[in-house]
Design a protein around this motif. Structure first.
Motif, mmCIF file in Angstrom:
data_model
loop_
_atom_site.group_PDB
_atom_site.id
_atom_site.type_symbol
_atom_site.label_atom_id
_atom_site.label_comp_id
_atom_site.label_asym_id
_atom_site.label_seq_id
_atom_site.Cartn_x
_atom_site.Cartn_y
_atom_site.Cartn_z
ATOM 1 N N ASP A 204 -43.861 7.867 24.700
ATOM 2 C CA ASP A 204 -43.760 6.829 23.668
ATOM 3 C C ASP A 204 -44.993 6.933 22.790
ATOM 4 O OD1 ASP A 204 -43.139 4.653 22.157
ATOM 5 O OD2 ASP A 204 -43.655 3.152 23.665
ATOM 6 N N ASP B 233 -31.545 8.311 19.663
ATOM 7 C CA ASP B 233 -30.725 7.572 20.616
ATOM 8 C C ASP B 233 -29.305 8.097 20.616
ATOM 9 O OD1 ASP B 233 -30.358 5.293 22.464
ATOM 10 O OD2 ASP B 233 -29.027 4.543 20.893
ATOM 11 N N GLU C 34 -37.205 3.858 11.747
ATOM 12 C CA GLU C 34 -36.122 3.337 12.592
ATOM 13 C C GLU C 34 -34.932 4.291 12.609
ATOM 14 O OE1 GLU C 34 -34.524 0.886 15.380
ATOM 15 O OE2 GLU C 34 -36.548 0.767 14.503
ATOM 16 N N ASP D 143 -46.435 7.456 18.409
ATOM 17 C CA ASP D 143 -46.160 7.553 16.975
ATOM 18 C C ASP D 143 -46.392 8.962 16.445
ATOM 19 O OD1 ASP D 143 -45.476 4.862 16.747
ATOM 20 O OD2 ASP D 143 -47.545 4.242 16.379
ATOM 21 N N GLY E 285 -40.390 12.262 20.660
ATOM 22 C CA GLY E 285 -38.966 12.185 20.368
ATOM 23 C C GLY E 285 -38.508 13.187 19.341
ATOM 24 N N ASP F 98 -35.097 7.472 12.521
ATOM 25 C CA ASP F 98 -35.466 8.502 13.490
ATOM 26 C C ASP F 98 -35.112 8.074 14.912
ATOM 27 O OD1 ASP F 98 -36.360 11.061 13.306
ATOM 28 O OD2 ASP F 98 -38.479 10.596 13.243
ATOM 29 N N LYS F 99 -35.428 6.835 15.248
ATOM 30 C CA LYS F 99 -35.158 6.324 16.598
ATOM 31 C C LYS F 99 -33.655 6.274 16.878
ATOM 32 C CE LYS F 99 -39.349 3.466 16.659
ATOM 33 N NZ LYS F 99 -39.876 2.073 16.673
#
Length: 430
Positions: free
Chosen positions: A120, A425, A418, A122, A54, A420-421
């Protein structure tokens, strides 16, 4: 007195971290991986499958790929690396692409031959490119570091396997445990300048060149030029702080908008390299500071940036320009003959001030964040020289600078996971 062994270890770290690159390092890492996969394949591909983390998506999406005619994105970087890249040049992989290569890359993308898949994982920095030609295939995988190849396959058979610790983003690098602010400060004062001059002369040369390009041409929002124009009009003061911010921001303006000039990166980032160097160059020029002292200050700024970034990781929601700005604050205190405590306090003040600055990908606005960081660095250094510093328990500030740096690492790796996510998004819906 620092031992010869320690000096050798630190010099090795500098050589790992301060390297030339053309363009934003994340799209260039994609181009490098694709180029290497094509080398293994032995023929031009008819399809590319690309698997990325990501954070790679975030940092590649908006950055203009150099020599691409204005293209951006993972598909563009991969196709250009495949058709015009030279993997032997590593982060300069697409420095010699020709117009015909760009045409081939554009056509390849238009025909739908590049497939990008988000994995997906880390692992923040991950790229795997599978190049296909008829029934043959070759794959190359990198992890953690922009050119750190961990696996190579040809037709499903493993040719190279270099496992690294997936949980440790520094596992492929020299041990950084020896680094501390005190060691870096002492080395900046005492190291034989001839040992570091070749590295930092190149830093000055390359990074100054792209900054001058950014001041003289139109790139992005031209933050550097805007600051300089307002100095000229008398809106901003004609002082070292504003000139340093203008010079560094201009380098990022050019770099993030596809300028093909190379920069000397720091900790995997050209923007960090620009931030850690150009304010110091500008300040020394303004104050008629000797070349030797400038080289020592550049050593300090870069080594401090590396030390902080070692805790943060290559890619994060924590803006890397903050790490470099802290290094600049320490170097400014050093240039003003500040002692170890002044350098430590300059770092503390900077980190206490702007550690909330997020990384929402590599793009034109990075230049604005660099300017913000440099303004903070100047204020932090001046506070520190006046023996004013934020106290332990003032937010994330701890009992000493090393503990504060560890807090920054925890903030970036745990606290901003979080964030980062959510950033990714948001970017995926725009």
């Amino acid at each position: 007195m620092t031992s010869d062994l320690i000096i050798k270890q630190v010099l090795n770290i500098l050589c790992e971290e301060i390297i030339p690159a053309e363009g934003c390092t994340e799209p260039i890492a994609v181009a490098y991986t694709a180029s290497r996969a094509v080398d293994i394949l032995g023929d031009l591909p008819d399809k590319l499958d690309i698997y990325v983390s990501g954070n790679m998506v975030k940092n590649v999406k908006s950055a203009i790929v150099p020599n691409s005619g204005g293209m951006s994105g993972i598909e563009s970087a991969a196709a250009l690396g495949a058709f015009g890249g030279n993997s032997k040049k590593k982060l300069l992989v697409i420095s010699n692409v020709e117009e015909e290569d760009v045409k081939k890359a554009r056509g390849f993308i238009k025909e739908g031959n590049v497939n990008v898949k988000l994995i997906d994982s880390d692992i923040k920095l991950y790229v795997k490119v599978v190049a296909h030609h008829m029934e043959e295939s070759a794959s190359v995988e990198i992890k953690h570091i922009h050119t750190n190849i961990t696996e190579v396959t040809k037709d499903g058979k493993v040719i190279i396997s270099r496992p690294c610790n997936d949980a440790d983003f520094n596992s492929s690098l020299s041990d950084r445990e020896i680094l501390s602010v005190q060691l870096i400060y002492e080395m900046a004062k005492t190291i034989d300048v001839d040992l570091i001059e070749p590295i930092f002369s190149k830093v000055v040369q390359l990074n100054s060149a792209i900054a001058n390009e950014g001041l003289n041409e139109v790139y992005g929002a031209n933050i550097g030029t805007m600051i300089q124009e307002n100095i000229n009009k008398g809106v901003y003061g004609d002082d070292s702080r504003n000139r340093a911010a203008s010079f560094a921001a201009a380098g990022s303006d050019a770099r993030m908008s596809g300028c093909p000039l190379p920069v000397m990166t720091t900790s995997g980032s050209g923007n960090q390299g620009i931030t850690a160097s150009l304010p110091i160059v500008s300040y020394c020029r303004d104050k008629n500071i000797s070349g030797e002292k400038m080289i020592r200050a550049l050593f300090l700024s870069h080594a401090l940036t590396i030390h902080i970034k070692t805790n943060v990781g290559r890619l994060s929601a924590y803006c890397g320009a903050v790490c470099a700005a802290a290094g600049v604050g320490g170097a400014l205190a050093f240039l003003e003959n500040g002692d170890l405590k002044a350098v430590e306090d300059a770092l503390t003040n900077t980190l206490a001030n702007i550690s909330g600055l997020i990384c929402d990908g590599a793009k034109a606005s990075c230049a604005f964040k660099i300017a913000t960081g440099i303004y903070a660095a100047f204020d932090s250094a001046m506070l520190a020289l006046d023996r004013r510093v934020f106290n332990p328990a003032d937010g994330i500030v701890s009992k000493n600078i090393e503990e504060t740096i560890k807090n920054i690492g925890r903030l970036s790796q745990e606290g901003m996971a979080e964030t980062d996510k959510v950033i990714l998004d948001i970017m995926s819906t725009i």
